[in-house]
Design an enzyme around this catalytic site. Structure first.
Site, PDB file in Angstrom:
ATOM      1  N   ASP A 260       0.854  -1.178   0.000  1.00 27.36           N
ATOM      2  CA  ASP A 260       0.000   0.000   0.000  1.00 27.36           C
ATOM      3  C   ASP A 260       0.900   1.241   0.000  1.00 27.36           C
ATOM      4  O   ASP A 260       2.122   1.155   0.127  1.00 27.36           O
ATOM      5  CB  ASP A 260      -0.988  -0.024   1.174  1.00 27.36           C
ATOM      6  CG  ASP A 260      -2.218   0.840   0.875  1.00 27.36           C
ATOM      7  OD1 ASP A 260      -2.149   1.674  -0.052  1.00 27.36           O
ATOM      8  OD2 ASP A 260      -3.239   0.698   1.564  1.00 27.36           O
TER       9      ASP A 260
HETATM   10  C1  NOJ Z   1      -4.091   3.867   0.106  1.00 31.57           C
HETATM   11  C2  NOJ Z   1      -5.271   2.953   0.213  1.00 31.57           C
HETATM   12  O1  NOJ Z   1      -5.226   2.249   1.424  1.00 31.57           O
HETATM   13  C3  NOJ Z   1      -5.380   1.960  -0.931  1.00 31.57           C
HETATM   14  O2  NOJ Z   1      -6.599   1.306  -0.826  1.00 31.57           O
HETATM   15  C4  NOJ Z   1      -5.204   2.638  -2.255  1.00 31.57           C
HETATM   16  O3  NOJ Z   1      -5.302   1.694  -3.290  1.00 31.57           O
HETATM   17  C5  NOJ Z   1      -3.882   3.352  -2.288  1.00 31.57           C
HETATM   18  N1  NOJ Z   1      -3.836   4.345  -1.226  1.00 31.57           N
HETATM   19  C6  NOJ Z   1      -3.598   4.033  -3.615  1.00 31.57           C
HETATM   20  O4  NOJ Z   1      -4.348   5.176  -3.740  1.00 31.57           O
END
Ligand code: NOJ
Length: 727
Positions: A260
């Site tokens: 993430d």
């Molecule tokens: C953080 C989020 O937790 C995730 O779900 C997302 O895909 C990413 N950011 C990218 O934006």
């Protein structure tokens, strides 16, 4: 050359920096979804030190950056472009929690397909979806992005979404790599607070949180994203046991694991890595292939390699997986295939129609008394009030990054189109969140002139999704004061009052449900929200959505879910020393599965065969459904089981199936469902699956309220083989 040979040939030629480039994903900057903002990546792409991008949704720019990678970098390895395609892309569909309310795998796959087509047209090749975190705490804003409270339902959604996003062939120009996220157990963050630590039992991880991911892997998901959170002290980004042993080892997942946003660097904040090199080492060793936004692999792995903390073989393994995914996506053959064809106006219109239809079906009619709904055709004057009555930009929901808010349809606009002959009187009354009350009098005055009142209230779209936890589950700002004044005025004037409730979570509003004549859960339905809502209010569509979460009456009841165990002192009204609150009922405001329609259904004649069941059997469960109401409508029937006596206490209800049927007034039909007996295995005391002989109850009905379920007991039988061991 086959994929593997091609990969090996490339790898033989790659420098360490180029290899680490393939493991690096950075933001391109069309939109921002996290704290670290990256600058211009052109030079790094040319140098081959960035292999993937996120947050770009423009085919022209995507192709320009792709050209740098393919034509100007030494090895010409194409870029992989990822994006948050969560509930639609250009066209927005209902938030996932709302879509879960359809209980319709075909519909779940359809919106995923439509979203993938739109995202692919923008040059995107990877969707950071589906989000599969089972969530039993609506304070957590991300509940809106996921499948609700139930693991079995989550698994059905996982399958449908992976199929919809990826299609049958990943290399197709309209297919995207799906990323099942956030692996695993992000939902039970402590106290529902976003990004907080998670401390739950291994049984709960295995029984509740893993099944949707297992289903996604079985459906061939291309990638997995570990959660930001730690599980019992081990951050998921570095969780060897769950990433390497379970995901790769037991589930045989051989796709890409993408971290993430900045999560590898955050291992330092978790307090398990002293510096970036250590953080990178932990993540790589756990099996994370792509570093999103932390620059930990690029900067930290060379040091870790020198120190002998990681091996070249470990890095190579990750690079191979990334290259294989790019090959499977067809990026080497035709790097510009996604985004090559402009979207046609007809296709766009068809997707808006789909959004409208799915939106209407996601609405859950929570209450409908005094025949408040549907609105009579002849209605001459209608008051449409509240801060969400004319709020097109709020309709899209929390992940509307590529949407065009000015094209979203508000409730007012939807009703205007649906009721051309009706005079609509509009006043917002109050804001969604501010403390101002100056507009209330004007809104109240409309009650006198209108034959009915539609009150649109709830949360702002940004109050759910990422970084959007709430401690209070009631209406923000001055909305309650406004609503109560309006309800009182409507009652005095004898006007029916219909509340349309917008939220990314079940709001604890028992007072509203008590006082309004009708209440609709309208979640966030996307681009066509207003039209979808008008379709239901006016009776063009009979509502059929069913809540995919147990709806609390107060936040003190949280976590509340139907799959609880009985405990040793289950509630008994006559006994003080049983499980209860002194100041709140145990009962939810609405049970999981609740949802009314404009029909009225009775269920009867539950038939289960066989009644003596062995592990290899499939149980057939049939029930008759009659529409005894006055309108054609759809009914959803849920199938639960309960094992009343086992070596490990089992939940009071476990969801095993759902079925839908549409019936005209006076019509009766049969819903048939099948449950493989193998599903009745559970994890024994040693957490290994067991099939225990004895009684299991089959319970079928309209929702998870036990009082409304028909039941039939079956007997599980264990065959004893020649060696005398049961199975
Ligand atoms: C953080 C989020 O937790 C995730 O779900 C997302 O895909 C990413 N950011 C990218 O934006």
């Amino acid at each position: 050359m086959d994929h593997m040979a091609r990969i090996e040939a490339l790898m033989a030629d790659m420098t360490l920096a180029e290899k680490l480039g393939q493991l690096t994903m950075t933001a391109a900057g069309s939109t921002v979804t996290g704290p670290v903002i990256a600058g211009d990546s052109s030079d790094a792409i040319r140098a081959g030190t960035i292999g993937s991008l996120l947050n770009l949704f423009d085919a022209r720019q995507a192709h320009e950056l792709q050209r740098l990678a393919v034509e100007e970098s030494r090895l010409g390895i194409p870029l992989l472009l990822g994006f948050d395609v969560i509930h639609g892309h250009r066209t927005l569909f209902p938030v996932p929690l709302a879509e879960a309310a359809l209980f319709d795998p075909e519909a779940w796959a359809l919106t995923a397909r439509a979203s993938a087509i739109e995202a692919a047209a923008d040059g995107i090749a990877m969707a950071f979806a589906p989000m599969l975190d089972v969530a039993r705490d609506p304070r957590w804003g991300r509940s809106a992005e996921g499948p609700g409270e139930d693991p079995w339902l989550g698994a059905q959604i996982a399958r449908a979404k992976v199929l919809g996003i990826q299609g049958s062939d990943l290399s197709h120009p309209q297919s995207l790599a799906a990323v099942a996220k956030h692996y695993v157990a992000y939902g039970p963050v402590t106290a529902g607070r976003e990004y907080a630590s998670v401390d739950i039992s291994e049984r709960s991880v295995l029984e509740v949180h893993l099944p949707p991911f297992a289903a996604a892997v079985a459906a061939g998901v291309a990638a997995i994203m570990p959660a930001f959170t730690d599980l019992n002290g081990i951050p998921m980004t570095a969780h060897v046991g769950l990433l390497r042993d379970v995901l790769r080892g037991q589930y045989h997942f051989d796709g890409v694991i993408v971290s993430d946003y900045n999560a590898i660097a955050e291992l330092m904040r978790h307090g398990v890595a002293a510096n970036l090199a250590e953080a990178a080492t932990l993540a790589l060793k756990a099996g994370v292939d792509i570093d999103m936004m932390a620059n930990a692999y690029r900067l930290g792995l060379p040091q870790a390699l020198d120190a002998g903390a990681v091996t070249m073989a470990e890095i190579d393994q990750a690079v191979r997986r990334v290259l294989l995914l790019k090959l499977r996506l067809g990026l080497f053959e035709q790097p510009y295939r996604r985004g090559a064809r402009a979207d046609s106006a007809a296709a766009r219109a068809a997707r808006r129609q789909l959004a409208r239809g799915i939106g209407a079906r996601a609405i859950v009619l929570l209450k409908n008394e005094h025949a408040a709904l549907p609105l009579p055709d002849s209605i001459a004057t209608l008051a449409v009030v509240g801060p969400l009555a004319d709020a097109p930009s709020e309709m899209g929901g929390p992940w509307s990054l590529a949407g065009t808010p000015d094209t979203h349809v508000s409730v007012l606009a939807g009703l205007r189109a649906a009721l051309p002959g009706t005079q609509l009187l509009y006043a917002p009354g109050v804001d969604i969140q501010s403390q101002q009350t100056g507009g209330i009098a004007q809104a109240l005055a409309l009650c006198a002139q209108a034959q009915a009142v539609i009150l649109c209230l709830g949360e702002a779209a940004a109050m759910s999704g990422e970084a959007a936890s709430r401690a209070h589950l009631d209406l923000p700002g001055q909305q309650r004061a406004f609503a109560e004044a309006l309800i009182e005025r409507a009652r005095q004037m004898g006007r029916p009052l219909i509340a349309v409730l917008f939220s990314g979570r079940p709001l604890a509003v028992p007072w509203l449900v008590e006082q309004a004549d009708a209440v609709l859960a309208a979640w966030f339905l996307g681009s066509e929200a207003g039209n979808a809502i008008a379709d239901v209010l006016c009776g063009l569509v009979s509502p059929s959505g069913r809540t995919p979460v147990t709806w609390p009456r107060s936040s003190g009841q949280i976590p509340i879910f139907f799959g609880q165990r009985p405990g040793g002192r289950p509630l008994q009204a006559s006994d003080h020393y049983t499980s209860r609150y002194l100041d709140e009922s145990n009962a939810p405001l609405f049970a999981f599965g609740h949802g009314l329609s404009y029909g009225r259904f009775t269920l009867s004649n539950l038939r289960v065969t066989p009644l003596r069941v062995q592990l290899a059997d499939t149980i057939e469960v049939r029930i008759d459904v009659a529409n005894v109401g006055a309108r054609t409508a759809q009914e959803t029937v849920f199938l639960f089981t309960h094992d009343p006596l086992a070596s490990v206490a089992r939940p009071l209800l476990e969801l095993r199936g759902f079925g839908r049927i549409e019936l005209q007034p006076g019509e009766t039909g049969t819903v048939t469902q099948y449950v493989p007996a193998s599903q009745l295995r559970f994890l024994g005391q040693d957490l290994e699956p067991v099939f225990e002989p004895g009684e299991v109850e089959i319970l079928v009905g309209p929702c998870a309220d036990r009082a409304q379920l028909l039941r039939q007991s079956i007997q599980l039988q264990v065959e004893v083989d020649d060696a005398g061991t049961g199975r």
